[in-house]
Scaffold this motif. Sequence first.
Motif, PDB file in Angstrom:
ATOM      1  N   VAL A 169       1.002  -1.268   0.169  1.00  8.89           N
ATOM      2  CA  VAL A 169       0.135  -0.064  -0.101  1.00  8.89           C
ATOM      3  C   VAL A 169       1.163   1.414   0.066  1.00  8.89           C
ATOM      4  N   LEU A 170       0.384   2.176  -0.915  1.00  9.69           N
ATOM      5  CA  LEU A 170       1.104   3.769  -1.078  1.00  9.69           C
ATOM      6  C   LEU A 170      -0.067   4.993  -0.012  1.00  9.69           C
ATOM      7  N   SER A 171       0.496   5.139   0.513  1.00 13.91           N
ATOM      8  CA  SER A 171      -0.222   6.543   1.182  1.00 13.91           C
ATOM      9  C   SER A 171       0.325   7.774   2.048  1.00 13.91           C
ATOM     10  N   GLY A 172      -0.687   8.618   1.189  1.00 11.58           N
ATOM     11  CA  GLY A 172      -0.452  10.038   1.274  1.00 11.58           C
ATOM     12  C   GLY A 172      -1.532  10.967   1.970  1.00 11.58           C
ATOM     13  N   PHE A 173      -1.771  12.460   2.230  1.00 11.38           N
ATOM     14  CA  PHE A 173      -2.236  12.999   2.659  1.00 11.38           C
ATOM     15  C   PHE A 173      -2.003  14.497   1.671  1.00 11.38           C
ATOM     16  N   SER A 174      -3.323  15.209   0.956  1.00  7.02           N
ATOM     17  CA  SER A 174      -2.970  16.748   0.525  1.00  7.02           C
ATOM     18  C   SER A 174      -1.397  16.031  -0.655  1.00  7.02           C
ATOM     19  N   ALA A 175      -0.577  16.831  -0.254  1.00  7.27           N
ATOM     20  CA  ALA A 175       0.320  16.687  -1.443  1.00  7.27           C
ATOM     21  C   ALA A 175       0.917  15.755  -1.570  1.00  7.27           C
ATOM     22  N   GLY A 176       0.838  14.934  -0.496  1.00  7.92           N
ATOM     23  CA  GLY A 176       1.400  13.438  -0.422  1.00  7.92           C
ATOM     24  C   GLY A 176       0.337  12.122  -1.084  1.00  7.92           C
ATOM     25  N   GLY A 177      -0.815  12.623  -1.577  1.00  9.25           N
ATOM     26  CA  GLY A 177      -1.996  12.297  -2.014  1.00  9.25           C
ATOM     27  C   GLY A 177      -2.149  12.604  -3.340  1.00  9.25           C
ATOM     28  N   SER A 178      -1.923  13.742  -3.822  1.00  7.14           N
ATOM     29  CA  SER A 178      -1.624  14.216  -5.136  1.00  7.14           C
ATOM     30  C   SER A 178      -0.793  12.544  -6.076  1.00  7.14           C
ATOM     31  N   PHE A 179       0.361  12.708  -4.757  1.00  5.95           N
ATOM     32  CA  PHE A 179       1.568  11.936  -5.393  1.00  5.95           C
ATOM     33  C   PHE A 179       1.528  10.169  -5.272  1.00  5.95           C
ATOM     34  N   GLY A 193      -2.429  -1.619  -3.698  1.00  4.46           N
ATOM     35  CA  GLY A 193      -3.415  -0.294  -2.458  1.00  4.46           C
ATOM     36  C   GLY A 193      -2.828   1.368  -2.583  1.00  4.46           C
ATOM     37  N   TYR A 194      -3.677   2.089  -2.586  1.00  2.00           N
ATOM     38  CA  TYR A 194      -3.734   3.214  -3.119  1.00  2.00           C
ATOM     39  C   TYR A 194      -4.184   4.114  -2.014  1.00  2.00           C
ATOM     40  N   PHE A 195      -3.741   5.201  -0.825  1.00  4.52           N
ATOM     41  CA  PHE A 195      -4.591   6.171  -0.032  1.00  4.52           C
ATOM     42  C   PHE A 195      -4.188   7.341  -0.375  1.00  4.52           C
ATOM     43  N   ALA A 196      -5.788   8.072  -1.186  1.00  4.68           N
ATOM     44  CA  ALA A 196      -5.152   8.834  -0.980  1.00  4.68           C
ATOM     45  C   ALA A 196      -5.583  10.484   0.267  1.00  4.68           C
ATOM     46  N   PHE A 197      -5.991  10.874   1.256  1.00  6.76           N
ATOM     47  CA  PHE A 197      -6.245  11.172   2.315  1.00  6.76           C
ATOM     48  C   PHE A 197      -5.892  13.189   1.870  1.00  6.76           C
ATOM     49  N   SER A 198      -7.945  13.868   0.801  1.00  8.57           N
ATOM     50  CA  SER A 198      -7.269  14.871   0.949  1.00  8.57           C
ATOM     51  C   SER A 198      -6.317  15.417  -0.494  1.00  8.57           C
ATOM     52  N   PRO A 199      -6.559  14.551  -1.399  1.00  6.76           N
ATOM     53  CA  PRO A 199      -5.362  14.400  -2.623  1.00  6.76           C
ATOM     54  C   PRO A 199      -5.380  16.008  -3.113  1.00  6.76           C
ATOM     55  N   ALA A 200      -4.614  16.726  -3.226  1.00  4.41           N
ATOM     56  CA  ALA A 200      -4.317  17.874  -3.852  1.00  4.41           C
ATOM     57  C   ALA A 200      -4.156  17.444  -5.024  1.00  4.41           C
TER      58      ALA A 200
END
Length: 293
Positions: A169-179, A193-200
């Motif tokens: 799984v790769l997970s990121g928030f905001s800028a991390g979500g865009s990544f 698995g890809y988790f994008a929380f509040s992706p920018a």
Amino acid sequence: MAIKITKHYIINLSLAVVIFAIGILAIRYYNHYVSAYTDVTINSSVLNESRKVFIRLPANYNPKKAYPLIIKTDGNFNLDTWDKALTKQAKSEKGDKAILVSIPNLFFTDTRNRDLVPPYARQDVNTQARPEHETLIEPNGEADKFLAFIETELLPYLSAKYKLSNNRVLSGFSAGGSFVLYTLHTKPELFNGYFAFSPAAWYDDMTVVNNLEAFLSAQDNKVKSSTYLYLSVGGAEHPLMLKAFSNLEAVLTANPNNNLVWQSAINKGAEHSDNPSISVAKALAGYSTFIKK
């Protein structure tokens, strides 16, 4: 009564201020660059710098057992939430589920946007598209290099040190979500698995959305193996963030793929910084269900 300020007093005061400033800097450095788990430094030839990673092993870790892997961005941010969610999941499902690896941003150099913004968007994350005849060339993000670091240096290191399953799984928030979204449409096979929380996804007039759409709509580039995507946003976030989220949902709906299972959630009343902590357990539960099927 006049106070006599001597040279000795000034020197001592200056030293006290310096010591106080150093102490504050040390605390900030510790909070940013030291975790409660196993901290490892990797000398990256791809990034031409040393990068630290925080490695959380499951309780009662067994080196002979293969574990799923979760990689998240932003180091200590929300790391306690991940620990609690994984611990709770381990108790409810009778077995800790994954090795968690978190990558902190550099401390003395601002590298977050450099590493997490896709190479087709500007590091300064403008909302408007790049002018057609731009006189000042602004640097783009270098997420391609950061992803190469993960793929060619971090993953081989982890695979050599720990026994890993095929679930990653790769997970990121905001800028991390865009990544996360950038990784999905450039290296979809790297994780399942890809988790994008509040992706920018609003960078440069929705360029992240547009690139994801181009990938999903192209017959040759569709997701070829079973993959799970979890998207979330806070209901009280900036309208631009909500618009990008809505656009992502529309793109995913308009371009269905048998191999891509996706879920989305708007967390009512949540601000930008609140959304990740609300989303972790939900994303893990969705991914767990996906894996079992």
